[in-house]
Design an enzyme around this catalytic site. Structure first.
Site, PDB file in Angstrom:
ATOM      1  N   SER A  90      49.598 -49.379  26.222  1.00  9.70           N
ATOM      2  CA  SER A  90      50.842 -49.903  26.748  1.00  9.70           C
ATOM      3  C   SER A  90      51.842 -49.646  25.932  1.00  9.70           C
ATOM      4  O   SER A  90      51.482 -49.566  24.457  1.00  9.70           O
ATOM      5  CB  SER A  90      50.324 -51.447  26.910  1.00  9.70           C
ATOM      6  OG  SER A  90      51.180 -52.215  27.435  1.00  9.70           O
ATOM      7  N   ASN A  91      53.111 -49.655  26.396  1.00  5.87           N
ATOM      8  CA  ASN A  91      54.135 -49.512  25.393  1.00  5.87           C
ATOM      9  C   ASN A  91      54.304 -48.287  24.817  1.00  5.87           C
ATOM     10  O   ASN A  91      54.981 -48.538  23.674  1.00  5.87           O
ATOM     11  CB  ASN A  91      54.220 -50.871  24.556  1.00  5.87           C
ATOM     12  CG  ASN A  91      54.462 -51.850  25.471  1.00  5.87           C
ATOM     13  OD1 ASN A  91      55.313 -52.397  26.292  1.00  5.87           O
ATOM     14  ND2 ASN A  91      53.551 -53.197  24.909  1.00  5.87           N
ATOM     15  N   SER A 122      56.654 -57.592  33.565  1.00  6.15           N
ATOM     16  CA  SER A 122      58.005 -58.153  33.853  1.00  6.15           C
ATOM     17  C   SER A 122      58.505 -57.706  35.296  1.00  6.15           C
ATOM     18  O   SER A 122      59.574 -57.090  35.355  1.00  6.15           O
ATOM     19  CB  SER A 122      58.935 -58.015  32.797  1.00  6.15           C
ATOM     20  OG  SER A 122      58.602 -58.490  31.676  1.00  6.15           O
ATOM     21  N   ILE A 180      47.806 -54.999  43.307  1.00  5.37           N
ATOM     22  CA  ILE A 180      48.580 -56.047  42.303  1.00  5.37           C
ATOM     23  C   ILE A 180      47.824 -56.761  41.801  1.00  5.37           C
ATOM     24  O   ILE A 180      46.448 -56.841  41.759  1.00  5.37           O
ATOM     25  CB  ILE A 180      49.452 -56.876  43.725  1.00  5.37           C
ATOM     26  CG1 ILE A 180      50.453 -57.867  42.998  1.00  5.37           C
ATOM     27  CG2 ILE A 180      48.539 -57.499  44.373  1.00  5.37           C
ATOM     28  CD1 ILE A 180      51.331 -58.609  43.773  1.00  5.37           C
ATOM     29  N   ASP A 200      45.227 -59.738  34.437  1.00 11.25           N
ATOM     30  CA  ASP A 200      45.623 -58.999  33.361  1.00 11.25           C
ATOM     31  C   ASP A 200      45.901 -60.141  32.159  1.00 11.25           C
ATOM     32  O   ASP A 200      46.628 -60.992  32.351  1.00 11.25           O
ATOM     33  CB  ASP A 200      46.999 -58.630  33.695  1.00 11.25           C
ATOM     34  CG  ASP A 200      47.321 -57.558  32.450  1.00 11.25           C
ATOM     35  OD1 ASP A 200      47.253 -56.086  32.755  1.00 11.25           O
ATOM     36  OD2 ASP A 200      48.136 -58.012  31.582  1.00 11.25           O
ATOM     37  N   LYS A 226      38.358 -47.818  41.026  1.00  9.99           N
ATOM     38  CA  LYS A 226      39.678 -48.063  41.661  1.00  9.99           C
ATOM     39  C   LYS A 226      40.176 -49.380  41.163  1.00  9.99           C
ATOM     40  O   LYS A 226      39.588 -50.254  40.587  1.00  9.99           O
ATOM     41  CB  LYS A 226      39.267 -48.505  43.232  1.00  9.99           C
ATOM     42  CG  LYS A 226      38.925 -47.108  44.107  1.00  9.99           C
ATOM     43  CD  LYS A 226      38.738 -47.513  45.258  1.00  9.99           C
ATOM     44  CE  LYS A 226      38.391 -46.409  46.119  1.00  9.99           C
ATOM     45  NZ  LYS A 226      37.541 -46.983  47.371  1.00  9.99           N
ATOM     46  N   TYR A 255      47.860 -62.868  23.866  1.00  9.29           N
ATOM     47  CA  TYR A 255      48.170 -63.844  24.708  1.00  9.29           C
ATOM     48  C   TYR A 255      47.491 -65.064  24.337  1.00  9.29           C
ATOM     49  O   TYR A 255      47.946 -66.375  24.773  1.00  9.29           O
ATOM     50  CB  TYR A 255      47.952 -63.593  26.227  1.00  9.29           C
ATOM     51  CG  TYR A 255      48.776 -62.431  26.861  1.00  9.29           C
ATOM     52  CD1 TYR A 255      49.464 -61.716  26.040  1.00  9.29           C
ATOM     53  CD2 TYR A 255      48.456 -62.150  28.079  1.00  9.29           C
ATOM     54  CE1 TYR A 255      50.148 -60.552  26.606  1.00  9.29           C
ATOM     55  CE2 TYR A 255      48.925 -60.848  28.502  1.00  9.29           C
ATOM     56  CZ  TYR A 255      49.742 -60.180  28.089  1.00  9.29           C
ATOM     57  OH  TYR A 255      50.545 -59.146  28.366  1.00  9.29           O
TER      58      TYR A 255
HETATM   59  P1  A2P Z   1      56.706 -69.601  37.581  1.00  7.82           P
HETATM   60  O1  A2P Z   1      55.400 -69.473  36.696  1.00  7.82           O
HETATM   61  O2  A2P Z   1      57.155 -70.946  37.573  1.00  7.82           O
HETATM   62  O3  A2P Z   1      56.402 -69.259  38.997  1.00  7.82           O
HETATM   63  P2  A2P Z   1      57.576 -61.706  35.568  1.00  7.82           P
HETATM   64  O4  A2P Z   1      56.213 -61.388  35.845  1.00  7.82           O
HETATM   65  O5  A2P Z   1      58.579 -60.422  35.960  1.00  7.82           O
HETATM   66  O6  A2P Z   1      57.220 -61.759  33.783  1.00  7.82           O
HETATM   67  O7  A2P Z   1      58.156 -63.113  35.893  1.00  7.82           O
HETATM   68  C1  A2P Z   1      57.353 -64.145  35.640  1.00  7.82           C
HETATM   69  C2  A2P Z   1      58.387 -65.262  35.800  1.00  7.82           C
HETATM   70  O8  A2P Z   1      58.740 -65.361  36.992  1.00  7.82           O
HETATM   71  C3  A2P Z   1      57.727 -66.742  35.429  1.00  7.82           C
HETATM   72  O9  A2P Z   1      58.607 -67.559  34.794  1.00  7.82           O
HETATM   73  C4  A2P Z   1      57.527 -67.309  36.761  1.00  7.82           C
HETATM   74  O10 A2P Z   1      57.479 -68.649  36.949  1.00  7.82           O
HETATM   75  C5  A2P Z   1      58.774 -66.836  37.589  1.00  7.82           C
HETATM   76  N1  A2P Z   1      58.258 -66.309  39.023  1.00  7.82           N
HETATM   77  C6  A2P Z   1      56.806 -65.753  39.441  1.00  7.82           C
HETATM   78  N2  A2P Z   1      57.042 -65.397  40.748  1.00  7.82           N
HETATM   79  C7  A2P Z   1      58.232 -65.876  41.389  1.00  7.82           C
HETATM   80  C8  A2P Z   1      58.807 -65.894  42.428  1.00  7.82           C
HETATM   81  N3  A2P Z   1      58.096 -65.284  43.565  1.00  7.82           N
HETATM   82  N4  A2P Z   1      60.126 -66.243  42.642  1.00  7.82           N
HETATM   83  C9  A2P Z   1      60.952 -66.764  41.642  1.00  7.82           C
HETATM   84  N5  A2P Z   1      60.246 -66.826  40.094  1.00  7.82           N
HETATM   85  C10 A2P Z   1      59.025 -66.397  40.028  1.00  7.82           C
END
Ligand code: A2P
Length: 351
Positions: A188-189, A237, A42, A70, A38, A75
């Protein structure tokens, strides 16, 4: 007597606090995988996070109940992840089996002999005996030039290896499951054609596919194909990557990134539930059987991003979000790796 009473009271508070912690963790639903295991519904994404920021953020994330972390060799942050995980396990706060750790084979290791080599490097970085899921990060490959994960030619094009044999690589991935170094393997991708081929020649089926997904890029056909073939989809993302603009600036590049979190449809739904647009989106994915892996190093956003299991979107709201799809990809890799779209296994050719 007074002292005894307050001792009992303090013990009671400590126990109920501890139990509340346990409860919030167990409240995070899991999704079944085709390998009989499992995965938490999230995860905590770590791309673009590193060093002390990531270390602090991971502490917060584990406290808040995230159990799926993850990461990827590419990275460059596996050692930080490993340091924190090791601390939690050594301190007895978590057992290894409470965690779900996913990492990925880098493009410079994307050849049969690279699979075991890079998985072992990742395990060493993570201070683990096994990972829960090992993914092929991308279907294309770079030439391996020393430790350089991003080998560029002097004319700034990427130094790619065009001889990529995805079948031979998958056969090596399967051997890592046999060797007990990973519980599951995935992709992935990859595009649908590439996945279909893997399904034809695989002895061990891919458990997961990790792809870019957010309301403006929902990839419904690919997601449905995966569901039909019991491949769980992981969304990277999921919030539309608000950090991507800054990331590209590091490469002296500009991208036109839409403000997905500011979308008026999402805002209206969020207001109804007194939630943020980010929470609505993350809920949207989990409700659709997809695992989102939002990245944040901000403690309050880390916490908020996992508080999505106390409300439910109705069919109309799910459909309103589905209608936002416009096939808008944020990352096609050729912005980062100039010339990679010429690779025979470049996945986004027809898009
Ligand atoms: P931060 O690390 O300052 O929170 P994704 O996972 O789509 O790639 O998005 C990651 C980005 O979104 C990071 O820049 C993160 O910034 C920002 N982020 C993460 N959670 C939130 C949230 N709840 N509201 C607004 N921005 C967020």
């Amino acid at each position: 007597m007074k002292k005894v009473c307050s001792l009992i009271w303090l013990t009671f508070i400590a126990i109920s606090y501890f139990c509340r912690g346990l409860q919030s963790v167990s409240e995070i639903p899991n999704f079944p995988l085709n390998n009989g295991k499992k995965i938490p519904s999230i995860g905590y994404g770590t791309w673009m996070a590193n060093g002390q920021d990531l270390e602090n953020a991971l502490e917060v994330a584990l406290e808040d109940g995230y159990r799926y972390i993850d990461t990827a060799f590419l990275y460059g942050n596996e050692k930080v992840v490993g340091k924190v995980l090791n601390r939690w396990i050594t301190d007895g706060k978590l057992k290894r089996e409470d965690l779900y750790i996913l990492t990925k084979l880098p493009p410079s290791g994307n050849r049969p002999e690279g699979v075991s080599k890079y998985l072992k490097k990742s395990l060493e970085n993570l201070q683990l005996d096994y990972v829960d899921m090992y993914l092929i990060h991308v279907p294309f490959a770079f030439n391996e030039i020393g430790d350089n994960l991003f080998p560029f030619h002097s004319n700034k094009t990427i130094n790619m290896d065009s001889s990529t044999d995805l079948k031979a690589i998958w056969k090596e991935m399967e051997k890592q499951v046999d060797a007990g170094l990973t519980k599951g393997i995935g992709l992935s991708n990859y595009n649908e054609t590439q996945i279909k081929k893997v399904l034809e020649y695989s002895r061990i089926k891919p458990c997961t596919l990790q792809i870019e997904l957010h309301p403006y890029l929902q990839q419904n056909k690919l997601v449905e194909f995966c569901k039909k073939n019991e491949i769980l989809v992981i969304a990277y993302s999921p919030l539309g990557s608000p950090g991507l603009t800054k990331f590209f600036e590091n490469f002296q590049k500009k991208i036109d990134r839409p403000d997905i979190l500011g979308d008026s449809t999402l805002k209206a739904i969020a207001a109804k539930y007194s939630k943020t647009t980010a929470q609505v989106l993350l809920r949207f994915f989990t409700q659709n059987g997809i695992v989102p892996i939002p990245k944040s190093t901000n403690p309050s956003r880390i916490k908020m991003n996992i508080e999505i299991f106390d409300f439910q979107l109705n069919d109309q709201e799910m459909n309103e979000i589905k209608a936002l799809d416009k096939g808008q990809r944020l990352l096609n890799f050729s912005e980062l790796f100039d010339g990679i779209d010429k690779h025979p296994e470049y996945p986004f050719k027809s898009q």
